[in-house]
Enzyme design. Structure first.
Site, PDB file in Angstrom:
ATOM      1  N   HIS A  38       0.841  -1.209   0.000  1.00 23.45           N
ATOM      2  CA  HIS A  38       0.000   0.000   0.000  1.00 23.45           C
ATOM      3  C   HIS A  38       0.863   1.241   0.000  1.00 23.45           C
ATOM      4  O   HIS A  38       1.958   1.245   0.581  1.00 23.45           O
ATOM      5  CB  HIS A  38      -0.964   0.027   1.191  1.00 23.45           C
ATOM      6  CG  HIS A  38      -0.321  -0.220   2.521  1.00 23.45           C
ATOM      7  ND1 HIS A  38       0.066  -1.474   2.943  1.00 23.45           N
ATOM      8  CD2 HIS A  38       0.018   0.626   3.523  1.00 23.45           C
ATOM      9  CE1 HIS A  38       0.610  -1.392   4.139  1.00 23.45           C
ATOM     10  NE2 HIS A  38       0.608  -0.117   4.520  1.00 23.45           N
ATOM     11  N   HIS A  68       0.861   5.109   1.203  1.00 29.32           N
ATOM     12  CA  HIS A  68       0.184   6.102   2.050  1.00 29.32           C
ATOM     13  C   HIS A  68       0.238   7.475   1.374  1.00 29.32           C
ATOM     14  O   HIS A  68       1.309   7.913   0.937  1.00 29.32           O
ATOM     15  CB  HIS A  68       0.929   6.272   3.388  1.00 29.32           C
ATOM     16  CG  HIS A  68       0.845   5.115   4.328  1.00 29.32           C
ATOM     17  ND1 HIS A  68      -0.057   5.068   5.378  1.00 29.32           N
ATOM     18  CD2 HIS A  68       1.570   3.975   4.413  1.00 29.32           C
ATOM     19  CE1 HIS A  68       0.136   3.944   6.057  1.00 29.32           C
ATOM     20  NE2 HIS A  68       1.102   3.265   5.504  1.00 29.32           N
TER      21      HIS A  68
HETATM   22  P1  AMP Z   1       1.494   0.189   7.511  1.00 30.82           P
HETATM   23  O1  AMP Z   1       1.886   0.439   8.945  1.00 30.82           O
HETATM   24  O2  AMP Z   1       2.300   0.953   6.502  1.00 30.82           O
HETATM   25  O3  AMP Z   1       1.407  -1.290   7.202  1.00 30.82           O
HETATM   26  O4  AMP Z   1       0.033   0.799   7.384  1.00 30.82           O
HETATM   27  C1  AMP Z   1      -1.131   0.073   7.579  1.00 30.82           C
HETATM   28  C2  AMP Z   1      -2.239   1.066   7.708  1.00 30.82           C
HETATM   29  O5  AMP Z   1      -3.455   0.387   7.527  1.00 30.82           O
HETATM   30  C3  AMP Z   1      -2.311   1.771   9.077  1.00 30.82           C
HETATM   31  O6  AMP Z   1      -2.128   3.166   8.891  1.00 30.82           O
HETATM   32  C4  AMP Z   1      -3.706   1.417   9.578  1.00 30.82           C
HETATM   33  O7  AMP Z   1      -4.330   2.511  10.209  1.00 30.82           O
HETATM   34  C5  AMP Z   1      -4.427   1.044   8.295  1.00 30.82           C
HETATM   35  N1  AMP Z   1      -5.555   0.129   8.432  1.00 30.82           N
HETATM   36  C6  AMP Z   1      -5.547  -1.081   9.046  1.00 30.82           C
HETATM   37  N2  AMP Z   1      -6.764  -1.660   8.929  1.00 30.82           N
HETATM   38  C7  AMP Z   1      -7.540  -0.814   8.209  1.00 30.82           C
HETATM   39  C8  AMP Z   1      -8.884  -0.841   7.741  1.00 30.82           C
HETATM   40  N3  AMP Z   1      -9.697  -1.878   7.984  1.00 30.82           N
HETATM   41  N4  AMP Z   1      -9.342   0.224   7.031  1.00 30.82           N
HETATM   42  C9  AMP Z   1      -8.544   1.267   6.779  1.00 30.82           C
HETATM   43  N5  AMP Z   1      -7.265   1.356   7.171  1.00 30.82           N
HETATM   44  C10 AMP Z   1      -6.763   0.334   7.892  1.00 30.82           C
END
Ligand code: AMP
Ligand code: ZN
Length: 133
Positions: free
Chosen positions: A98, A100
């Site tokens: 993903h 950001h």
């Molecule tokens: P990372 O730490 O780069 O893996 O980012 C994962 C992101 O996913 C975090 O910022 C979480 O807040 C976000 N996240 C986890 N579950 C969900 C969800 N169901 N819907 C939206 N965002 C999510």
């Protein structure tokens, strides 16, 4: 596979989807580090950027530009951090690639990426040789 982002892509769990096409999907990050914090994810599962398909990555960067401009325009952001974490060491918590998009409104927000200057402790020549040989 028990992947939360695959579940959002497959509409098994809800997400605030702000963009969708055949290749990728973008939705609001639950944590909203800043207003408009958005994630762009490929519809095919790759663990991270280093494992993802080149064409998918190129497409997602174009979507990042389009959505980034939309966030700046609609939310009046003054800047943006565009980043991707790879593996737990780098802070990755969800193992589905993903990107950001984190709109920035001022310098005191809840995101801190500091670049410590270690130039006096390391040798650029040694590091260069390790990478290039
Ligand atoms: P990372 O730490 O780069 O893996 O980012 C994962 C992101 O996913 C975090 O910022 C979480 O807040 C976000 N996240 C986890 N579950 C969900 C969800 N169901 N819907 C939206 N965002 C999510
Ligand atoms: Zn997945």
């Amino acid at each position: 596979m028990d992947c939360i982002f695959c579940k959002i892509i497959n509409k098994e769990i809800p997400g605030k989807i702000v963009y969708e096409d055949d290749v990728c999907l973008a939705f609001l990050d639950l944590s909203q580090v800043t207003d408009g914090h958005t994630l762009i994810v490929p519809k095919s599962h790759f663990d991270n950027l280093l494992e993802a398909d080149d064409e998918v990555i190129a497409h997602m960067l174009k979507v990042a530009k389009k959505l980034g401009n939309q966030l700046v325009e609609k939310l009046n952001a003054k800047g943006m951090n565009v980043l991707t974490n790879i593996n737990e060491t780098a802070g990755q918590t969800v193992k589905h690639f993903h990107i950001h998009l984190i709109p920035r409104y001022n310098e005191k927000e809840g995101i801190q990426i500091t670049f410590e200057d270690r130039s006096s402790q390391v040798s650029l020549d040694e590091i260069y040789d390790k990478i290039m040989k």
